[in-house]
Design a protein around this motif. Structure first.
Motif, PDB file in Angstrom:
ATOM      1  N   ASN A 146       0.843  -1.197   0.000  1.00 51.81           N
ATOM      2  CA  ASN A 146       0.000   0.000   0.000  1.00 51.81           C
ATOM      3  C   ASN A 146       0.880   1.250   0.000  1.00 51.81           C
ATOM      4  OD1 ASN A 146      -2.063  -1.775   2.274  1.00 51.81           O
ATOM      5  ND2 ASN A 146      -2.580  -1.349   0.173  1.00 51.81           N
ATOM      6  N   LYS A 170       1.261   2.309  -7.025  1.00 49.05           N
ATOM      7  CA  LYS A 170       0.585   1.567  -8.101  1.00 49.05           C
ATOM      8  C   LYS A 170      -0.441   2.464  -8.802  1.00 49.05           C
ATOM      9  CE  LYS A 170      -0.874  -1.603  -5.239  1.00 49.05           C
ATOM     10  NZ  LYS A 170      -0.279  -1.122  -3.981  1.00 49.05           N
ATOM     11  N   SER A 171      -1.327   3.071  -7.991  1.00 45.82           N
ATOM     12  CA  SER A 171      -2.347   3.949  -8.584  1.00 45.82           C
ATOM     13  C   SER A 171      -1.698   5.142  -9.270  1.00 45.82           C
ATOM     14  CB  SER A 171      -3.318   4.434  -7.504  1.00 45.82           C
ATOM     15  OG  SER A 171      -3.995   3.341  -6.935  1.00 45.82           O
ATOM     16  N   THR A 172      -0.604   5.629  -8.690  1.00 45.12           N
ATOM     17  CA  THR A 172       0.098   6.775  -9.260  1.00 45.12           C
ATOM     18  C   THR A 172       0.626   6.438 -10.657  1.00 45.12           C
ATOM     19  OG1 THR A 172       0.744   7.427  -7.033  1.00 45.12           O
ATOM     20  CG2 THR A 172       1.959   8.446  -8.836  1.00 45.12           C
ATOM     21  N   PHE A 190      -0.619   4.319 -12.797  1.00 44.01           N
ATOM     22  CA  PHE A 190      -1.715   4.323 -13.771  1.00 44.01           C
ATOM     23  C   PHE A 190      -2.283   5.725 -13.967  1.00 44.01           C
ATOM     24  CE2 PHE A 190      -1.408  -0.141 -12.584  1.00 44.01           C
ATOM     25  CZ  PHE A 190      -1.211  -0.655 -13.850  1.00 44.01           C
ATOM     26  N   ASP A 191      -2.130   6.561 -12.936  1.00 40.36           N
ATOM     27  CA  ASP A 191      -2.632   7.930 -13.072  1.00 40.36           C
ATOM     28  C   ASP A 191      -1.786   8.766 -14.036  1.00 40.36           C
ATOM     29  OD1 ASP A 191      -4.545   9.960 -12.484  1.00 40.36           O
ATOM     30  OD2 ASP A 191      -3.037  10.939 -11.211  1.00 40.36           O
ATOM     31  N   ARG A 247      -5.948  17.092  -9.202  1.00 35.94           N
ATOM     32  CA  ARG A 247      -5.030  16.341  -8.332  1.00 35.94           C
ATOM     33  C   ARG A 247      -4.439  17.228  -7.251  1.00 35.94           C
ATOM     34  NH1 ARG A 247      -5.592  14.634 -13.216  1.00 35.94           N
ATOM     35  NH2 ARG A 247      -5.678  12.400 -13.620  1.00 35.94           N
TER      36      ARG A 247
END
Ligand SMILES: Nc1ncnc2c1ncn2[C@@H]1O[C@H](COP(=O)(O)OP(=O)(O)OP(=O)(O)O)[C@@H](O)[C@H]1O
Ligand SMILES: [Mg+2]
Length: 141
Positions: free
Chosen positions: A32, A36-38, A40-41, A61
């Motif tokens: 966590n 990871k999300s960053t 794809f962002d 953002r």
């Protein structure tokens, strides 16, 4: 269009990251808060920049300061993506570069370019090149 590499400088949690040899199918695994999300962002951010504009993409953002990596030594965000694309019948490795900075509280595109190498050792051929609002694009290819 297939992405081959991603280079990030000062994009949120990614102060300096280079991902090369991106496979056609990629699974990202990590604890966590590791980004990871960053990752794809990056594509969400580019999408927002092109659909609306850089200021709105940043606002969504939390503005430039929030997107720029904390403790960044260089005051600009860099996103560079290399992808394969057919140009006039030839498959080319194209490099898209976007550099965003801020001046007097307003974000601006410091540099945006599209280029490919015609030969293995040749100089890159730019077909779009803008710097601080001025530049050119080749539209016939
Ligand atoms: N401007 C910034 N500079 C440095 N770090 C930042 C910045 N903005 C966000 N972060 C950090 O990025 C991390 C968030 O990463 P992200 O949400 O992409 O993780 P994740 O791997 O998707 O996590 P999860 O598994 O919880 O979904 C947090 O640790 C946050 O503190
Ligand atoms: Mg996440």
């Amino acid at each position: 269009m297939r992405i081959e590499s991603i280079r990030l400088r000062n994009f949120k949690a990614f102060k300096s990251v280079d991902i090369s040899d991106v496979p056609p199918f990629m699974v990202v695994v990590g604890a966590n808060g590791t980004g990871k999300s960053t990752l794809f962002d990056v594509f969400g951010f580019l999408h927002d920049c092109l659909q609306s504009n850089v200021r709105q993409a940043l606002s969504a953002r939390g503005r430039f300061r929030e997107v720029l990596s904390r403790g960044a030594t260089n005051e600009s965000i860099l996103i560079e993506i290399q992808y394969r694309m057919e140009i006039v019948g030839t498959n080319r490795l194209v490099t898209y570069t976007l550099e965003i900075s801020e001046e007097k509280g307003a974000p601006f595109v410091k540099r945006e370019s599209l280029r490919y190498k015609r030969g293995r050792y040749g100089a890159p051929f730019y077909f779009l090149d803008f710097e601080s609002g001025q530049g050119w694009a080749i539209i016939n290819e």
